[in-house]
Scaffold this active site. Sequence first.
Site, mmCIF file in Angstrom:
data_model
loop_
_atom_site.group_PDB
_atom_site.id
_atom_site.type_symbol
_atom_site.label_atom_id
_atom_site.label_comp_id
_atom_site.label_asym_id
_atom_site.label_seq_id
_atom_site.Cartn_x
_atom_site.Cartn_y
_atom_site.Cartn_z
ATOM 1 N N ALA A 125 101.739 108.829 -41.478
ATOM 2 C CA ALA A 125 102.889 109.728 -41.481
ATOM 3 C C ALA A 125 103.919 109.138 -42.435
ATOM 4 C CB ALA A 125 103.465 109.834 -40.073
ATOM 5 N N GLY B 107 98.492 108.106 -39.304
ATOM 6 C CA GLY B 107 98.159 109.530 -39.343
ATOM 7 C C GLY B 107 97.011 109.840 -40.298
ATOM 8 N N GLU C 226 93.977 109.196 -38.343
ATOM 9 C CA GLU C 226 93.895 110.285 -37.355
ATOM 10 C C GLU C 226 93.396 111.575 -38.003
ATOM 11 O OE1 GLU C 226 98.032 109.436 -36.128
ATOM 12 O OE2 GLU C 226 97.254 109.432 -34.087
ATOM 13 N N GLU D 190 100.498 101.506 -36.092
ATOM 14 C CA GLU D 190 101.779 101.999 -35.552
ATOM 15 C C GLU D 190 102.540 100.955 -34.741
ATOM 16 O OE1 GLU D 190 99.011 103.740 -35.647
ATOM 17 O OE2 GLU D 190 99.427 105.815 -36.218
HETATM 18 N N1 CO8 Z 1 105.234 106.556 -45.434
HETATM 19 C C1 CO8 Z 1 106.109 106.637 -46.470
HETATM 20 N N2 CO8 Z 1 105.948 105.987 -47.632
HETATM 21 C C2 CO8 Z 1 104.837 105.222 -47.768
HETATM 22 C C3 CO8 Z 1 103.896 105.084 -46.732
HETATM 23 C C4 CO8 Z 1 104.120 105.811 -45.522
HETATM 24 N N3 CO8 Z 1 103.260 105.780 -44.501
HETATM 25 N N4 CO8 Z 1 102.918 104.244 -47.149
HETATM 26 C C5 CO8 Z 1 103.251 103.882 -48.408
HETATM 27 N N5 CO8 Z 1 104.401 104.468 -48.777
HETATM 28 C C6 CO8 Z 1 105.097 104.358 -50.052
HETATM 29 C C7 CO8 Z 1 105.808 103.013 -50.195
HETATM 30 O O1 CO8 Z 1 107.067 103.026 -49.536
HETATM 31 C C8 CO8 Z 1 105.914 102.902 -51.698
HETATM 32 O O2 CO8 Z 1 106.967 103.730 -52.136
HETATM 33 P P1 CO8 Z 1 108.036 103.163 -53.211
HETATM 34 O O3 CO8 Z 1 107.201 102.914 -54.443
HETATM 35 O O4 CO8 Z 1 108.993 104.300 -53.346
HETATM 36 O O5 CO8 Z 1 108.605 101.903 -52.614
HETATM 37 C C9 CO8 Z 1 104.606 103.560 -52.179
HETATM 38 O O6 CO8 Z 1 104.152 104.388 -51.126
HETATM 39 C C10 CO8 Z 1 103.511 102.570 -52.507
HETATM 40 O O7 CO8 Z 1 103.310 101.759 -51.374
HETATM 41 P P2 CO8 Z 1 103.350 100.140 -51.424
HETATM 42 O O8 CO8 Z 1 104.195 99.686 -52.552
HETATM 43 O O9 CO8 Z 1 103.690 99.668 -50.046
HETATM 44 O O10 CO8 Z 1 101.810 99.851 -51.773
HETATM 45 P P3 CO8 Z 1 100.996 98.521 -51.441
HETATM 46 O O11 CO8 Z 1 99.728 98.633 -52.183
HETATM 47 O O12 CO8 Z 1 101.846 97.321 -51.631
HETATM 48 O O13 CO8 Z 1 100.695 98.618 -49.855
HETATM 49 C C11 CO8 Z 1 99.994 99.723 -47.836
HETATM 50 C C12 CO8 Z 1 99.868 99.634 -49.374
HETATM 51 C C13 CO8 Z 1 99.437 98.460 -47.186
HETATM 52 C C14 CO8 Z 1 99.191 100.936 -47.394
HETATM 53 C C15 CO8 Z 1 101.499 99.880 -47.472
HETATM 54 O O14 CO8 Z 1 102.050 100.931 -48.265
HETATM 55 C C16 CO8 Z 1 101.755 100.227 -46.033
HETATM 56 O O15 CO8 Z 1 101.676 99.358 -45.175
HETATM 57 N N6 CO8 Z 1 102.068 101.519 -45.731
HETATM 58 C C17 CO8 Z 1 102.392 101.932 -44.421
HETATM 59 C C18 CO8 Z 1 101.167 102.091 -43.571
HETATM 60 C C19 CO8 Z 1 101.533 102.534 -42.162
HETATM 61 O O16 CO8 Z 1 102.201 101.824 -41.435
HETATM 62 N N7 CO8 Z 1 101.088 103.734 -41.758
HETATM 63 C C20 CO8 Z 1 101.355 104.287 -40.472
HETATM 64 C C21 CO8 Z 1 102.586 105.138 -40.516
HETATM 65 S S1 CO8 Z 1 103.101 105.710 -38.899
HETATM 66 C C22 CO8 Z 1 102.032 106.934 -38.521
HETATM 67 O O17 CO8 Z 1 101.188 107.293 -39.283
HETATM 68 C C23 CO8 Z 1 102.221 107.576 -37.205
HETATM 69 C C24 CO8 Z 1 101.302 108.763 -37.035
HETATM 70 C C25 CO8 Z 1 101.688 109.563 -35.868
HETATM 71 C C26 CO8 Z 1 102.958 110.302 -36.133
HETATM 72 C C27 CO8 Z 1 103.282 111.200 -35.010
HETATM 73 C C28 CO8 Z 1 104.505 112.043 -35.181
HETATM 74 C C29 CO8 Z 1 105.421 111.699 -36.250
#
Ligand code: CO8
Length: 261
Positions: free
Chosen positions: A67, A112, A115, A135
């Site tokens: 998400a 997500g 999921e 999460e």
């Molecule tokens: N949401 C928003 N932005 C994101 C997300 C995300 N999930 N993942 C990556 N991005 C963005 C980063 O902020 C970054 O943006 P910017 O260049 O503007 O700073 C860009 O994408 C590239 O990402 P990274 O620079 O972080 O790339 P890396 O290669 O260094 O890392 C990772 C890749 C490991 C995937 C890292 O981006 C990461 O950890 N992302 C988050 C993963 C995460 O925690 N996902 C779970 C999110 S919560 C969720 O999904 C809940 C689901 C249920 C929701 C229910 C109702 C809402």
Amino acid sequence: MKEFNNLDLQLNRGILTITINRPDKLNALNLATVEEIRDAIQKVYDDKTIVGVIITGAGEKAFVAGADIKEISDLNEVNGRKFSENGQEVFALIENCHKPIIAAVNGYALGGGCELAMACHIRVATRNAKFGQPEVSLGIIPGYGGTQRLTQLIGKGKALELMMTGDSISADEAQTLGLANYVTDNSEEMLAKSAALLDKITSRAPLAVGMVITCVNAVYFYDENGYQTEANSFASCCKSDDFIEGTTAFIEKRPARFKGE
Ligand code: CO8
């Protein structure tokens, strides 16, 4: 075909390929994208010329990295529950579709994203794919059906481990656990394998294939309550200080300091 801002749709020989197209955000699911997925899947139900679907992510890095954390960071208990229930509804539309839907997982399938992949009927991954439910590192739980579908797909012990640690696993490990059906060497092979599976499935009797989906899903109907428990628990997380800390830490690119409150 309707215009989509965050999805790219291609129809070829009855196979609709839906590409989630926010590569600069690793295809993170904001609400607008979730609603576009709803519209695209509704079209699959309605359009007789579509016989099967592939869902994949744009770029080489991610299927869907979860998400959109920036968007969900200001959820509260009330709209958190709505967000969760809304996503559950869209993913149930995928799971219960009578036409085969394959997730072509070409990179990160986290939160997500994992999921979404699990709501599809079959998962074909590239070797660099990573699956996980991180999460708990954000102070929340999976809210789009992950607590239910991961347990169904890989069993309670491993599902608990993955969701409590927030660790992600490789495509090979996902295949060993039964989360990925196939692992391929690159995106081209992944799409070719997905198309070949759909060719085979769509050569079978469509009504019978649809009924297989309905009957297999019926195994889990007794558990519908689990989704409500998930939405309620997700909503409770949204009112915690740890949720504010977890999402703020991600946005500020620093480790989170949780207090358990
Ligand atoms: N949401 C928003 N932005 C994101 C997300 C995300 N999930 N993942 C990556 N991005 C963005 C980063 O902020 C970054 O943006 P910017 O260049 O503007 O700073 C860009 O994408 C590239 O990402 P990274 O620079 O972080 O790339 P890396 O290669 O260094 O890392 C990772 C890749 C490991 C995937 C890292 O981006 C990461 O950890 N992302 C988050 C993963 C995460 O925690 N996902 C779970 C999110 S919560 C969720 O999904 C809940 C689901 C249920 C929701 C229910 C109702 C809402």
